[in-house]
Motif scaffolding. Structure first.
Motif, PDB file in Angstrom:
ATOM      1  N   ARG A   1     -12.718   1.155   0.022  1.00 11.55           N
ATOM      2  CA  ARG A   1     -11.642   1.872  -0.675  1.00 11.55           C
ATOM      3  C   ARG A   1     -11.938   3.354  -0.529  1.00 11.55           C
ATOM      4  N   ALA A   2     -10.860   4.123  -0.251  1.00  8.49           N
ATOM      5  CA  ALA A   2     -11.092   5.544   0.003  1.00  8.49           C
ATOM      6  C   ALA A   2     -11.536   6.264  -1.261  1.00  8.49           C
TER       7      ALA A   2
ATOM      8  N   ASN B   1       0.837  -1.212   0.000  1.00  9.58           N
ATOM      9  CA  ASN B   1       0.000   0.000   0.000  1.00  9.58           C
ATOM     10  C   ASN B   1       0.865   1.252   0.000  1.00  9.58           C
TER      11      ASN B   1
ATOM     12  N   GLY C   1      -6.903  -2.298  -6.665  1.00  7.43           N
ATOM     13  CA  GLY C   1      -7.086  -2.799  -5.301  1.00  7.43           C
ATOM     14  C   GLY C   1      -8.487  -3.360  -5.116  1.00  7.43           C
ATOM     15  N   ALA C   2      -8.619  -4.283  -4.154  1.00  7.42           N
ATOM     16  CA  ALA C   2      -9.926  -4.905  -3.898  1.00  7.42           C
ATOM     17  C   ALA C   2     -10.497  -4.477  -2.559  1.00  7.42           C
TER      18      ALA C   2
ATOM     19  N   ASP D   1       5.075   6.142   4.658  1.00  8.04           N
ATOM     20  CA  ASP D   1       5.285   6.622   3.288  1.00  8.04           C
ATOM     21  C   ASP D   1       5.057   8.118   3.230  1.00  8.04           C
TER      22      ASP D   1
ATOM     23  N   LEU E   1      -6.111  -4.185   4.050  1.00 10.81           N
ATOM     24  CA  LEU E   1      -6.076  -3.702   5.440  1.00 10.81           C
ATOM     25  C   LEU E   1      -6.971  -4.522   6.356  1.00 10.81           C
TER      26      LEU E   1
ATOM     27  N   LYS F   1       2.016   1.704  -3.394  1.00  9.49           N
ATOM     28  CA  LYS F   1       0.905   1.975  -4.312  1.00  9.49           C
ATOM     29  C   LYS F   1       0.399   3.405  -4.189  1.00  9.49           C
ATOM     30  N   TYR F   2       0.308   3.859  -2.941  1.00  9.29           N
ATOM     31  CA  TYR F   2      -0.329   5.156  -2.724  1.00  9.29           C
ATOM     32  C   TYR F   2       0.689   6.282  -2.571  1.00  9.29           C
TER      33      TYR F   2
HETATM   34  P1  ADP Z   1      -6.729  -1.745  -1.574  1.00  8.92           P
HETATM   35  O1  ADP Z   1      -6.711  -3.038  -2.236  1.00  8.92           O
HETATM   36  O2  ADP Z   1      -7.717  -0.813  -2.097  1.00  8.92           O
HETATM   37  O3  ADP Z   1      -5.401  -1.159  -1.361  1.00  8.92           O
HETATM   38  P2  ADP Z   1      -6.677  -1.932   1.297  1.00  8.92           P
HETATM   39  O4  ADP Z   1      -7.583  -2.600   2.256  1.00  8.92           O
HETATM   40  O5  ADP Z   1      -5.262  -2.346   1.336  1.00  8.92           O
HETATM   41  O6  ADP Z   1      -7.324  -2.095  -0.120  1.00  8.92           O
HETATM   42  O7  ADP Z   1      -6.742  -0.383   1.569  1.00  8.92           O
HETATM   43  C1  ADP Z   1      -7.975   0.236   1.730  1.00  8.92           C
HETATM   44  C2  ADP Z   1      -7.883   1.661   1.312  1.00  8.92           C
HETATM   45  O8  ADP Z   1      -7.055   2.389   2.216  1.00  8.92           O
HETATM   46  C3  ADP Z   1      -7.250   1.868   0.000  1.00  8.92           C
HETATM   47  O9  ADP Z   1      -8.199   1.780  -1.026  1.00  8.92           O
HETATM   48  C4  ADP Z   1      -6.639   3.243   0.103  1.00  8.92           C
HETATM   49  O10 ADP Z   1      -7.623   4.208  -0.242  1.00  8.92           O
HETATM   50  C5  ADP Z   1      -6.343   3.380   1.561  1.00  8.92           C
HETATM   51  N1  ADP Z   1      -4.919   3.180   1.868  1.00  8.92           N
HETATM   52  C6  ADP Z   1      -4.359   2.068   2.375  1.00  8.92           C
HETATM   53  N2  ADP Z   1      -3.016   2.282   2.590  1.00  8.92           N
HETATM   54  C7  ADP Z   1      -2.756   3.556   2.192  1.00  8.92           C
HETATM   55  C8  ADP Z   1      -1.570   4.378   2.159  1.00  8.92           C
HETATM   56  N3  ADP Z   1      -0.388   3.893   2.578  1.00  8.92           N
HETATM   57  N4  ADP Z   1      -1.685   5.644   1.716  1.00  8.92           N
HETATM   58  C9  ADP Z   1      -2.878   6.123   1.316  1.00  8.92           C
HETATM   59  N5  ADP Z   1      -4.015   5.395   1.313  1.00  8.92           N
HETATM   60  C10 ADP Z   1      -3.967   4.123   1.742  1.00  8.92           C
END
Ligand code: ADP
Length: 676
Positions: free
Chosen positions: A621-622, A574, A632-633, A602, A637, A577-578
């Motif tokens: 998902r945010a 993550n 992402g699914a 990060d 988290l 990715k983010y």
């Molecule tokens: P995804 O497969 O969408 O990454 P996660 O359960 O891992 O699903 O994360 C849920 C949501 O949390 C993500 O869609 C993202 O919006 C947010 N998120 C998780 N980790 C981060 C990060 N390090 N920085 C920013 N947003 C994050």
């Protein structure tokens, strides 16, 4: 690798499809029956209140009837007492019922009147202030007069020769017997007065007052003496003497010492009052005597009127009087209603154990007992009865009608309270149901969207592998370094696919509670360092790196190596990715306070406060641009949290939008084994 846009699951709108049906079911099976139940319960409550009021009214009616019966029998007892006394022809206060006896002994309270040979008589003596017609002998000048009186009178009246007349009266006084002495003395005093011998006149009147009275011209001689003494004092301006004489005279008059006829009584009473006022006689004593006179006068007027035409009640001023009588021989008890009302009426009302007030009145609405009211008091009940020819109306009502209803109200309040509680409970239950259903709907929706997202997730690495493999197979790539790079990418994409599949499998296992953990001793420092190195190798292709700060000698702990590794990897994934544009992510570990902290940091897009509340929820998902671009699914988290919880730890997120995020896993230094 092609990076096709991901369709973010739209938030479910509540009032849609199944929700509308749900609302229908809720209204039909909960709201409507609830409202019906409420209305029904309120109606029952009101009916119960009415019934209780009805019962109270009936009880009061019964009580009124009983009091009426008592009153009736009491009135009959009093009539019988009058009759018995008339037949016995003796007056004995003791033979009357208690309350009548007390009334007869109280000035102005009551009088018993009966006929005897001598005419009408009143008991006790002095109860009446003046004689009603037909009562008392006609007491005029004694028929026998001393010889020589006429001669002396002619000297006094015709010739107005007072000195001679005085001498004549004086010589008569010496020769007259005791019986006729007052007669001569009165003449003498009168003449002395005319002759302006005031002192001597007063002396003569004083002597006359001391003698046994005889009636002279319809007046008792001692009354004449008292009246003349007052008159002399008034003329002489002797205020002290007048006040004493007038008060004494007034006291005798109102004690009923002489039963005068009405005009004479009123005349002398009037004079007495004038003298008392003029001489400023002791106001208290004067007031007391005046009060007695008023009560006795009222009684005398009532007796006079009722004797003329016997009937049950006489309304005079002040107050009413009741009569109980026997027609032949005539005997009558006349009692002041005020007296009965103060001494007997409240007792009669309170004998039924209820706190009652009441009034007795005649059918024409005139009140005998109790206060007359313009409005009927609440809960008043009326009962009518008749004693001989006299009809009576009795009205009773509770003193405090509110207290009678107090317990009804209390019960009603309790029931309403309970109803309110049930309604509240219903409302709360409904709220919770709506929330749960809403949440479930959202999850159902997310799950549906999950399938499309996951297939997409699968498709992109597969497409990559397929294209790279195809190119290698066709021999289109000849450069060994390039070939090496393509192979590496194929392996990476396969790993990504494998991780994705592993995540999905893990997730489904955890959802169903089937995930088993194999706890084994773990050298945390070495393990974390290797994990960081492996991850860095993977992301090096994309030009990213991990900066790991893992101190030596982290405490060894017991953990499921694979699961915990997957959790940290998800966080690292993550972080990369983010963080578009940023090339570094950080992995820190520390220990202290009985816990081990593993933090992944990060400098990426960050997470809004609103999203932070939900990111650990499955499928969440945010919002935002980045989520549309990044695959992402929404499972990573939630998996992290599952795994960390199974290790007895917690995971938390600190983040600021645009600055980056830090996810911290906290594990107990010696975690509980075998959690799940
Ligand atoms: P995804 O497969 O969408 O990454 P996660 O359960 O891992 O699903 O994360 C849920 C949501 O949390 C993500 O869609 C993202 O919006 C947010 N998120 C998780 N980790 C981060 C990060 N390090 N920085 C920013 N947003 C994050």
């Amino acid at each position: 690798m092609p990076n096709s846009p991901v369709r973010r699951p739209a938030r479910p709108r509540f009032f849609q499809g199944p929700s509308r049906r749900l609302v229908g079911v809720f209204v039909l099976f909960i709201l409507l029956p609830g409202a019906f139940l409420g209305v029904f319960a309120l109606r029952v409550l009101r009916q119960e209140g009415q019934l209780a009021r009805q019962r109270t009214r009936e009880r009061l009616e019964r009580t009124a009837e009983e009091i009426g019966r008592d009153l009736n029998s009491e009135f009959r007892r009093w009539t019988d007492a009058a009759r018995t006394a008339a037949v016995a022809k003796t007056f004995d206060a003791g033979s009357f019922p208690e309350i009548i006896r007390r009334a007869l002994l109280e000035p102005g309270g009551g009088v018993y009147l009966t006929t005897s040979e001598g005419g009408l008589e009143a008991f006790p003596a002095g109860a009446l202030l003046y004689a009603p017609p037909g009562m008392g002998p006609d007491r005029t000048l004694p028929s026998r007069v001393p010889a020589g009186l006429a001669e002396a009178e002619s000297l006094e009246i015709a010739r107005e020769d007072y000195p001679k007349a005085i001498r004549a009266y004086r010589s008569l006084l010496d020769s007259t017997g005791a019986e006729l002495r007052p007669l001569v003395l009165q003449r003498l005093a009168r003449t002395l007065r005319k002759a302006r011998k005031t002192e001597e006149a007063a002396g003569a009147y004083r002597e006359l007052q001391r003698l046994d009275a005889v009636w002279i011209g319809g007046l008792p001689s001692d009354l004449i003496a008292q009246s003349e003494l007052c008159s002399l004092a008034a003329e002489g301006g002797d205020s002290v003497g007048l006040s004493q004489a007038a008060l004494a005279f007034y006291r005798d008059l109102t004690a009923g010492k002489w039963l005068l006829d009405k005009p004479r009584y009123l005349f002398y009473s009037d004079r007495c009052r004038t003298w008392c006022r003029e001489s400023l006689a002791t106001p208290d004593e004067f007031g007391r005597v005046r009060g007695i006179e008023e009560r006795k006068l009222a009684l005398s007027r009532a007796a006079e009127d009722l004797l003329g035409q016997p009937r049950g009640v006489f309304f005079g001023k002040p107050g009413a009087h009741l009569a109980f009588w026997n027609a032949d021989p005539l005997a009558m008890v006349v009692i002041s209603a005020d007296f009965l009302e103060s001494r007997w009426w409240p007792q009669l009302l309170s004998t039924r154990g209820e706190d009652l007030e009441g009034s007795l009145f005649t059918p024409d609405g005139r009140t005998v007992f109790g206060s007359s009211r313009s409005e009927t008091p609440p809960l008043a009940v009326t009962h009518d009865f008749r004693v001989d020819d006299t009809p009576w109306l009795l009205q009773v009502w509770p003193v405090q009608p509110e207290t009678i209803y107090a317990d009804i109200r209390q019960r009603q309040a309790l029931s309403i309270g309970m109803l309110g509680f049930v309604v509240l409970l219903l409302a709360f239950g409904s709220y919770i149901t709506v929330r749960i259903v809403r949440r479930e709907l959202e999850i159902a929706r997310l799950r549906a969207d999950f399938v499309s997202t996951v297939s997409h997730e699968f498709r992109s690495p597969l497409t990559g592998i397929r294209q790279l493999g195809g190119m290698l197979l066709d021999g289109r790539v000849t450069d060994p370094a390039k070939q090496q790079g393509y192979f590496k990418m194929i392996v990476q994409e396969s790993d990504r696919l494998a991780r994705l599949i592993e995540n999905i499998l893990d997730f489904s296992r955890m959802e169903e509670g089937r995930r088993e953990y194999r706890f084994e001793p773990l050298d945390l420092t070495a393990w974390l360092r290797k994990l960081a190195a492996d991850f860095e190798a993977e992301i090096a292709v994309a030009g990213a790196s991990v900066e790991a700060d893992i101190p030596d000698g982290l405490p060894a702990m017991s953990a499921d190596r694979e699961a915990l590794g997957s959790a940290v990897r998800n966080l690292l994934d993550n972080a990369v990715k983010y963080s578009p544009g940023a090339k570094t992510v950080w992995l820190d570990a520390a220990t202290g306070g009985g816990e081990i902290r593993i933090a992944v940091r990060d400098r990426g897009v960050g997470i809004s406060e609103q999203d932070r509340k939900h990111i650990f929820d499955r499928f969440y998902r945010a919002d935002g641009e980045i989520s549309k671009r990044v695959k992402g699914a929404g499972l990573g988290l939630s998996l992290v949290r599952y795994i960390v919880t199974a290790h007895g730890g917690t995971v938390e997120c600190q983040s600021a939008v645009g600055e980056g995020s830090t996810f911290t896993i906290r594990l107990p230094a010696a975690p509980a084994k075998g959690g799940g």
